[in-house]
Enzyme design. Sequence first.
Site, short mmCIF file in Angstrom:
data_model
loop_
_atom_site.label_atom_id
_atom_site.label_comp_id
_atom_site.label_asym_id
_atom_site.label_seq_id
_atom_site.Cartn_x
_atom_site.Cartn_y
_atom_site.Cartn_z
N GLU A 190 0.62 -0.95 -0.13
CA GLU A 190 0.09 0.34 0.12
C GLU A 190 0.81 1.03 0.04
OE1 GLU A 190 -3.65 -0.06 2.79
OE2 GLU A 190 -3.43 1.90 2.50
N HIS B 61 2.64 4.37 -1.85
CA HIS B 61 1.61 5.08 -2.95
C HIS B 61 2.62 5.89 -3.85
CE1 HIS B 61 -1.95 4.17 -1.15
NE2 HIS B 61 -1.35 4.38 -0.14
N HIS C 64 -9.12 0.85 -1.04
CA HIS C 64 -8.40 1.56 -0.92
C HIS C 64 -8.82 2.76 -0.65
CE1 HIS C 64 -6.13 4.85 1.02
NE2 HIS C 64 -4.81 4.05 0.74
N ASP D 168 1.56 1.58 4.09
CA ASP D 168 1.10 2.95 3.84
C ASP D 168 1.90 3.90 4.12
OD1 ASP D 168 -0.94 5.02 3.27
OD2 ASP D 168 -2.09 4.49 5.20
#
Lengths: 329, 329, 329, 329
Positions: free
Chosen positions: D8, D10, D164, D287
Amino acid sequence: MQSKIALEEHWESPDFYATGSHDFVNADYFADVQRRLQEVDQRVEDMDRNGIGVSILSLTQPGIEGVTDTGKAVDLARRMNDQAAELVARHPERLRAFAAVPLQDPEKAADELERAVRELGFVGALVNGYSNVGDETTAQYLDEPQVDPFWARVQQLGVPVYLHPRIPLPDQQRIYRGYEGLLGSAWGFGQETATHALRLILSGLLDRYPDVNIVLGHLGEGLPFTLPRVEHRLRHQRPETHGAHEKPPTEYLRNNFYLTTSGVFRTQALLNTMLEVGTDRLLFSVDYPYESMDELAPWFDECPISETDRAKLGRTNSEKLFGITQPAA
Amino acid sequence: MQSKIALEEHWESPDFYATGSHDFVNADYFADVQRRLQEVDQRVEDMDRNGIGVSILSLTQPGIEGVTDTGKAVDLARRMNDQAAELVARHPERLRAFAAVPLQDPEKAADELERAVRELGFVGALVNGYSNVGDETTAQYLDEPQVDPFWARVQQLGVPVYLHPRIPLPDQQRIYRGYEGLLGSAWGFGQETATHALRLILSGLLDRYPDVNIVLGHLGEGLPFTLPRVEHRLRHQRPETHGAHEKPPTEYLRNNFYLTTSGVFRTQALLNTMLEVGTDRLLFSVDYPYESMDELAPWFDECPISETDRAKLGRTNSEKLFGITQPAA
Amino acid sequence: MQSKIALEEHWESPDFYATGSHDFVNADYFADVQRRLQEVDQRVEDMDRNGIGVSILSLTQPGIEGVTDTGKAVDLARRMNDQAAELVARHPERLRAFAAVPLQDPEKAADELERAVRELGFVGALVNGYSNVGDETTAQYLDEPQVDPFWARVQQLGVPVYLHPRIPLPDQQRIYRGYEGLLGSAWGFGQETATHALRLILSGLLDRYPDVNIVLGHLGEGLPFTLPRVEHRLRHQRPETHGAHEKPPTEYLRNNFYLTTSGVFRTQALLNTMLEVGTDRLLFSVDYPYESMDELAPWFDECPISETDRAKLGRTNSEKLFGITQPAA
Amino acid sequence: MQSKIALEEHWESPDFYATGSHDFVNADYFADVQRRLQEVDQRVEDMDRNGIGVSILSLTQPGIEGVTDTGKAVDLARRMNDQAAELVARHPERLRAFAAVPLQDPEKAADELERAVRELGFVGALVNGYSNVGDETTAQYLDEPQVDPFWARVQQLGVPVYLHPRIPLPDQQRIYRGYEGLLGSAWGFGQETATHALRLILSGLLDRYPDVNIVLGHLGEGLPFTLPRVEHRLRHQRPETHGAHEKPPTEYLRNNFYLTTSGVFRTQALLNTMLEVGTDRLLFSVDYPYESMDELAPWFDECPISETDRAKLGRTNSEKLFGITQPAA
């Protein structure tokens, strides 16, 4: 976490080599242990660094329990307790002590405990497993009838007794042949102590003295994992073969024992223990100097239990049990 | 849950009284056990009622391991395996078998294992602890050098070996005096077996035979709780005192062992075990007829683990390990 | 286990249809619920069968909170509390009550709480989420400044307030379109209530009234799982956007809340909760008659926590919190 | 632990301001986030330091889902995927990518996914919650019938879709008034996403496309704790109000979802999750850059799960799911 209390913390006098055989132990490690056993000032620095407010000292194993001559054991216990009181006096806010007791003569052990508690301000006794009485091949376990007067006094004084590990008897070491390091490490000690604790549980002692509190280190020497099965199996054993206990074995473990984290910094085992006995009777401890405060304390401070339980295990349960007052956190 | 596989499930031949001493056990209980040991039809009914698809039979303890005469052990093992094959043939979809092996002669034990696997379709061996060789006071542990040919064959055949408990040697029973029921129950058996497993782990055997899989019952005889501390303490023991193992002890427990739930229906201990070894090598089992399927199976079916893990422990892990195919759930 | 105390146990008067919309609910189920809401005798039989010694009654949701006319809410709350007192009087050893309070006028809600506690012997208040004030699209949350006088009285009286779920406001239900059953079930209620509880935590209310105790059902509406992450993320949010709280959010959850097992009989979630908030503030409850005592009580009696904790959650924590005395177990 | 895979993680293009509103977020924090979103070199250094072998990049939220003009969304998705491919090419051994997909036109989203997988070597798609179609007050959820062609292609391609979080719709934010930081933090995002996932579970989508795998971050957005109760309550809701699913909701969570540790480094919640869904479908994630690798990775490396599970979560489960090969550990 600040103001933790630790209660399996050992000392040794330069006058009495209390530690027994250490043939299997790395020499460097043992030299460091022995140096640390005999002093308290660096110890208090370690405590400062690790948020330990109070350590309760006890004479290292086998200590008095390994003194085969009863008269000598009685004299030595008294002398050791007086010396422990002097160590405590160097840091009266930071140290307390458990009495060494000459169980070779249980009545005298009771008297020495009473003297230590009333005159020296000690908070209980620590017993290193079975006692040799006469020679080194003998073993007197704490559930034997002749020890009863000691327990009567323990209950009367209202102080806990820490049952500390001791190495198995020489003639019981056969299965360890070729693996003596296993014997000398946590394993042999733990097996011996868990079995000793089981004798106490099964004997009926805790029915006769229901207010007695026994402390076990190393998260109960594995009993939280193993005792439920033992209880389950005993129903198929003839009653006369497993003691005079009146209640299920696990009930004693929950109600007459306190368990400490000494030497075990394994969250998985801690969770098992919490789910078997709850957290009102779990206590932080280190097992210094055999273990390092620098390893145990950070683990405890971070392990995934609630902050409510961290406060109880780390501090408030012990404050209540031993009547210790510390400054607010 | 349907189609569970159970693998610590015992039998006994009317021709060979395999169960050893049971002086401490309630007579009624033992009579029922013995009756159940010697039949398979009611057993399959119990399996039906409890969603057990397959039971893997093994000769009850001490079995061949307690036969002090080597020649007799060799003959008897062969005869027992042939009889086990006949029992399996009564319910070929529902029963499998572990071979009994005469470890008094390790080479012959290897041959008998090979015969049982290749000719009788057995799925591995079950060994009841140490073997008496010569008389009842002797103990040959599985890590001793003379047993090596047996392990070489085990690795070659690619089948697991179940290390089943056996009561401690007579001269090791001193601490149990007055508490013989404790000895005869799970406790004495468990201590002996855990220590035996530790010997295997420390010996280096699993470095020489890295593909060997050993099965331990009773959730690993407590090792998930106790082994991490043993590993932690061994670093301070002289290397020559704890075997020739090349890796940390817990690594063998995770990679060379399978652990079963036999006789332990305690969720707290199961969680501890899962957090130490994961669920790819955990297996459901009962320990029938010493334990009751009616107690173990409902506990397992309801215990708070994921359905994913219930399927693995109950069925699919064992299907893979033993090459068993069952109808879809 | 005997003598359990349950505290999310609802009632309804035949004079006031308190349950709100139930369009999405199976008709048979709801008819049974409504019949059970309006009586206490069968209820006590259910309690007998399930080892529940005391149930604390509360007016079912949305109850007074959904009465849009303030004057009517004030009158109705008083009338409902008087009727609840009559129900309690039918089984004075087995029933207690939480007050319904007309929060549309917080000062009057405070007065009614005081009357209920002092004159009727009630043990606290139960509030069904936000209150409609004026019409059904309005929502007054418990952290809003005008509610302060109510909390001042709560602290003064020293009784807990149970924050019970209520369905989200009509204009907040968009994401549930096509899944209204999800809205009406535990999910919509739980999301609303968890967010409401978060508002209380963040608002600073519990800094102004540090002795206030709030009870949350359904194991804290998931907050034991979710709150630590919320706390972790709030550090990156501008301070003015998350209330005037002075301490970390999880600290309020541990020290100002009690959590109950109402409607959740899931051991996995209970373990998570115990590891976040400990067991001194966990309480058994059922959520009768929306849930069945016959499902909740057996689960609780058998779930794998220590007997020490079972006694605390099931009985003694609630006895202390509510000043309830029951016969010895 | 080395060679962990994180998924996850980004990125953002300097050409497209993908991050949406951040009014509630501390300015310094957000500036740092944005800088990190737009580069990969420092990121790989962070990965090196934290034992992360591979990061799977995804366009940050709300990304394409917030582009209200369909044609623009289609073009932009393609452009962003091409740019992501260029970033991956800078560190081909260390980076992979999820496709951004223009769900405003589900057929085109399917085509773009196929192009990204077949031509660019992407490993699946990441979808930021609901899509705006037309204007910012609209929400198209992934279970709506018009999205079906996208799922058909997903199943055909055999790649997972990461669902998400995205912030709740503007008109759904009423309960957060005065607590907008709560909305913008994990809480509002998590509530929205958990409800979205529930729609997918209940809709019947996963019965029509049983091979589809959906990934949820943040340990399943709390569903391991809350879903069992939702399932339990839905039995009382009229069937037509909770979707066309054929199996119990928890079964989908176990069999059609993968859950990641992104943003949650809370062992207590991880244990809950493991006991609900097992460890075959749990995956490490960070994340990044909203969270710090320096916080997540050390927690993961030390948390009290078995080393067997650590290897699965950290690496091997993801290697299998995404067909990634890494050098041996």
